[in-house]
Design a protein around this motif. Structure first.
Motif, mmCIF file in Angstrom:
data_model
loop_
_atom_site.group_PDB
_atom_site.id
_atom_site.type_symbol
_atom_site.label_atom_id
_atom_site.label_comp_id
_atom_site.label_asym_id
_atom_site.label_seq_id
_atom_site.Cartn_x
_atom_site.Cartn_y
_atom_site.Cartn_z
ATOM 1 N N PHE A 1 0.805 -1.341 0.236
ATOM 2 C CA PHE A 1 0.557 -0.271 0.361
ATOM 3 C C PHE A 1 0.794 1.372 -0.167
ATOM 4 N N HIS A 2 2.034 1.398 1.429
ATOM 5 C CA HIS A 2 2.607 2.457 0.942
ATOM 6 C C HIS A 2 3.725 2.388 -0.091
ATOM 7 N N ALA A 3 4.428 1.500 -0.430
ATOM 8 C CA ALA A 3 5.802 1.133 -1.519
ATOM 9 C C ALA A 3 4.782 1.516 -3.079
ATOM 10 N N ILE A 4 3.318 1.096 -3.714
ATOM 11 C CA ILE A 4 3.259 0.874 -4.887
ATOM 12 C C ILE A 4 1.677 1.759 -5.522
ATOM 13 N N TYR A 5 1.365 1.802 -4.197
ATOM 14 C CA TYR A 5 -0.530 2.347 -4.364
ATOM 15 C C TYR A 5 -0.045 4.327 -4.388
ATOM 16 N N TRP A 6 0.551 3.914 -2.477
ATOM 17 C CA TRP A 6 0.179 5.505 -2.642
ATOM 18 C C TRP A 6 1.376 6.585 -3.564
ATOM 19 N N PRO A 7 3.100 5.884 -3.637
ATOM 20 C CA PRO A 7 3.025 6.901 -3.952
ATOM 21 C C PRO A 7 2.334 6.726 -5.931
ATOM 22 N N ALA A 8 1.734 5.753 -6.314
ATOM 23 C CA ALA A 8 1.009 5.719 -7.414
ATOM 24 C C ALA A 8 0.117 7.099 -7.713
ATOM 25 N N PHE A 9 -0.377 6.852 -6.287
ATOM 26 C CA PHE A 9 -1.798 8.298 -6.444
ATOM 27 C C PHE A 9 -1.173 9.034 -6.536
ATOM 28 N N LEU A 10 0.105 9.282 -5.638
ATOM 29 C CA LEU A 10 0.760 11.209 -5.306
ATOM 30 C C LEU A 10 0.731 11.314 -6.978
ATOM 31 N N LEU A 11 1.920 10.767 -7.337
ATOM 32 C CA LEU A 11 2.220 11.032 -8.686
ATOM 33 C C LEU A 11 1.159 11.108 -9.906
ATOM 34 N N ALA A 12 0.346 10.776 -9.757
ATOM 35 C CA ALA A 12 -1.049 10.680 -10.331
ATOM 36 C C ALA A 12 -1.848 12.171 -10.627
ATOM 37 N N ALA A 13 -1.668 13.082 -9.233
ATOM 38 C CA ALA A 13 -2.325 13.320 -8.472
ATOM 39 C C ALA A 13 -0.932 15.194 -8.932
ATOM 40 N N ASN A 14 0.179 14.587 -8.843
ATOM 41 C CA ASN A 14 0.869 15.790 -9.307
ATOM 42 C C ASN A 14 1.210 16.688 -7.899
ATOM 43 N N ILE A 15 1.247 15.035 -7.229
ATOM 44 C CA ILE A 15 2.092 15.713 -5.675
ATOM 45 C C ILE A 15 3.043 15.267 -5.129
ATOM 46 N N LYS A 16 5.004 15.462 -4.627
ATOM 47 C CA LYS A 16 5.986 14.470 -4.397
ATOM 48 C C LYS A 16 5.620 13.124 -3.660
ATOM 49 N N PRO A 17 5.901 12.112 -4.177
ATOM 50 C CA PRO A 17 6.058 11.000 -3.313
ATOM 51 C C PRO A 17 6.390 10.970 -1.826
ATOM 52 N N PRO A 18 5.885 10.352 -0.660
ATOM 53 C CA PRO A 18 7.686 10.706 0.631
ATOM 54 C C PRO A 18 9.026 10.350 -0.527
ATOM 55 N N LYS A 19 9.814 10.722 0.880
ATOM 56 C CA LYS A 19 11.352 10.288 0.434
ATOM 57 C C LYS A 19 11.244 9.171 0.926
ATOM 58 N N ARG A 20 11.305 8.393 1.697
ATOM 59 C CA ARG A 20 11.138 6.873 2.453
ATOM 60 C C ARG A 20 10.459 5.928 3.122
#
Ligand code: ME8
Length: 513
Positions: free
Chosen positions: A268-287
């Protein structure tokens, strides 16, 4: 150097009372938060509870109470545990708060507007316990019950209209993102797991449910509630006052420095979360750091398995700092680890009572008898003194580097070695035999006090209360703790007064004695 540091724990399901696994994640996150604060960083540390979804709705129904009332009650036990664990969290977020639903609705609207979400129909397996969808390959049948191979949780077949997020579209951008940010997922073994999962192909993700109502409604279609993981993950933004991206908290702390989680929720954190954020044009977390599990025997300690060690009972019987120290030391960070009361007791006796507590007591008692509770006035370092003091200086950058890479094991080894060395130094130098050479006696006492000061500063993020008690010897209070001062050898002012301390850790008598 980025002086802002944002660390989060998972937000826990208040479907049952907290247990040792929750305490573990929270204590580790607190350790990092405290370390970065004394390193001089501006820290924001977040924890909280994840209160929507079918799992909570069912738990509330089972108890015959309204879900909000149910959550109020159990969320409080998590908040109380945070206090009991002496967490230094800056905020405690609940997903039933208005600030959170506002943030989730906003993220949803952006994703919808950008064409990342579409309406279709989901038919497939769902685990309410994990709040996760599983593919046919991830399911197995045990004793004629369908279970997830990934988590072992029971699954049920669902068929309903659902909104989908175009996760498949983000497969390549995610792989590119992992490649460009090689430390995004740690430890390394988990990163490889995630990358191979993504390489195997991502399917679009169902992000709404229609068959129950306990959740945040899809803004454009109130028949649907937003998938609880899209809801929950957004907490990390909500606490920074997203969608107000000009808010100081958001500007200072997003993207998060570390989402500390257990390996069970890595997908959830390493796949879905950065995908949602990239799609919304928000920077993903650093780690995203996925730590291992606390085991009981060979199994994960969990509410559903009923094999839990109760942190409250342990704290009542042994004290908080012993538990914090033991968990951080005993479970090799990143891996699974077994814990037991027996091993906790032997850790208290050896590391805390014999090594740390005894060192402090002996040196202060010796000082009281011979130097009248004063920092020595006349001293001169010989090679042995310089050698032992220098270790802190020469390892300083390594220690910082270890923590920045969540390498707690190295940090703990360093502390254990230094505790051992400091005790050995005091024994070998025999200040009690130096009554005819007062300058040497003074020097040994001075060095020993400096060692106690340095070790206590390093121990502060692990056992804050006990370390503060020791630092009180030197009248150093919490706000004055500065990590870089461990590099200095002559910080203690000649002739200043020191204070006595009471017993720090009581030795546990073995029941077999
Ligand atoms: O998954 N050992 O909540 P949750 C170590 N609400 N850590 C453990 C553990 C164990 N045996 N058991 C639990 C959820 N944990 C979601 C999270 S975040 C946006 C939403 C810790 O109550 C560990 O951190 O099931 C794990 O990931 C988390 O508790 C799961 O807590």
């Amino acid at each position: 150097m980025d002086k802002n540091f944002y660390i989060t724990t998972p937000i826990y399901y208040p479907s049952a009372n907290p247990h040792m696994g929750h305490a573990y994640s929270s204590i580790i996150a607190d350790f990092f938060a405290r370390f970065k604060r004394i390193q001089g960083h501006n820290v924001f540390f977040l924890t909280g509870t994840d209160e929507h979804g079918q799992k909570i709705q069912r738990a509330a129904e089972k108890r015959g109470v309204d879900p909000k009332k149910f959550c109020d009650e159990i969320s409080k036990t998590f908040r109380d545990l945070s206090r009991l664990l002496n967490l230094s969290n800056d905020d405690f977020i609940r997903t039933t708060e208005k600030r959170h639903s506002k943030s989730v609705e906003n993220l949803w609207k952006i994703l919808e507007k950008k064409g990342e979400i579409y309406l279709s129909k989901y038919s497939g397996w769902y685990s309410v316990s994990d709040e996760a969808f599983y593919t046919e390959d991830e399911i197995e049948e045990i004793n004629s019950k369908k279970k997830s191979k990934v988590s072992g949780s029971p699954v049920e077949w669902i068929e309903e209209e659902s909104y989908f997020f175009k996760l498949s579209k983000w497969q390549e951008p995610l792989l590119k993102f992992y490649n460009e940010n090689p430390n995004f997922i740690l430890p390394e073994s988990r990163k490889n797991e995630v990358i191979s999962f993504v390489k195997n192909g991502l399917k679009d993700l169902s992000v709404s449910r229609k068959s129950f109502s306990w959740g945040i409604k899809v803004p454009s279609n109130k028949d649907h509630v937003i998938y609880v993981w899209l809801d929950a993950l957004t907490n990390y933004l909500s606490a920074l006052n997203y969608p107000d991206i000009n808010d100081k908290l958001y500007k200072d702390f997003w993207p998060a420095s570390v989402h500390l989680i257990g390996k069970d929720i890595l997908r959830f954190h390493a796949i879905y979360w950065p995908a949602f954020l990239l799609a919304a044009n928000i920077k993903p977390p650093k780690r995203v750091y996925g730590h291992g599990w606390i085991l009981s025997g060979e199994e994960k300690m969990s509410k559903s398995k009923g094999n839990i060690l109760d942190p409250i009972e342990i704290i009542n019987n042994y004290g908080l700092d012993p538990l914090r120290y033991y968990l951080i030391k005993e479970v090799s960070f990143g891996n699974d680890g077994n814990i037991s009361k027996e091993k906790l007791e032997s850790c208290i006796n050896s590391d805390l009572a014999n090594n740390f507590g005894n060192l402090c007591q002996r040196v202060v008692a010796f000082n009281e008898k011979n130097l009248n509770l004063k920092i020595p006035n006349q001293y001169e370092f010989i090679t042995d003194d310089k050698k032992i003091l220098e270790i802190y200086n020469s390892n300083y950058n390594n220690l910082i580097n270890d923590i920045d890479n969540q390498n707690i094991n190295n940090y703990m080894n360093f502390i254990q070695n230094q505790l051992f060395s400091a005790n050995k130094y005091f024994n070998d130098q025999e200040p009690w035999n130096k009554k005819t050479d007062l300058k040497r006696m003074n020097s040994i006492v001075y060095v020993s006090l400096e060692l106690i000061r340095k070790i206590s500063i390093l121990l502060y993020p692990i056992i804050p209360n006990s370390a503060l008690k020791v630092l009180k010897i030197f009248n150093i209070d919490e706000k004055q703790i500065d990590l870089s001062s461990i590099k200095e050898h002559e910080l203690l002012k000649k002739n200043s007064n020191i204070n006595k301390i009471s017993i720090l850790f009581k030795k546990i008598e073995s029941k077999n004695d």
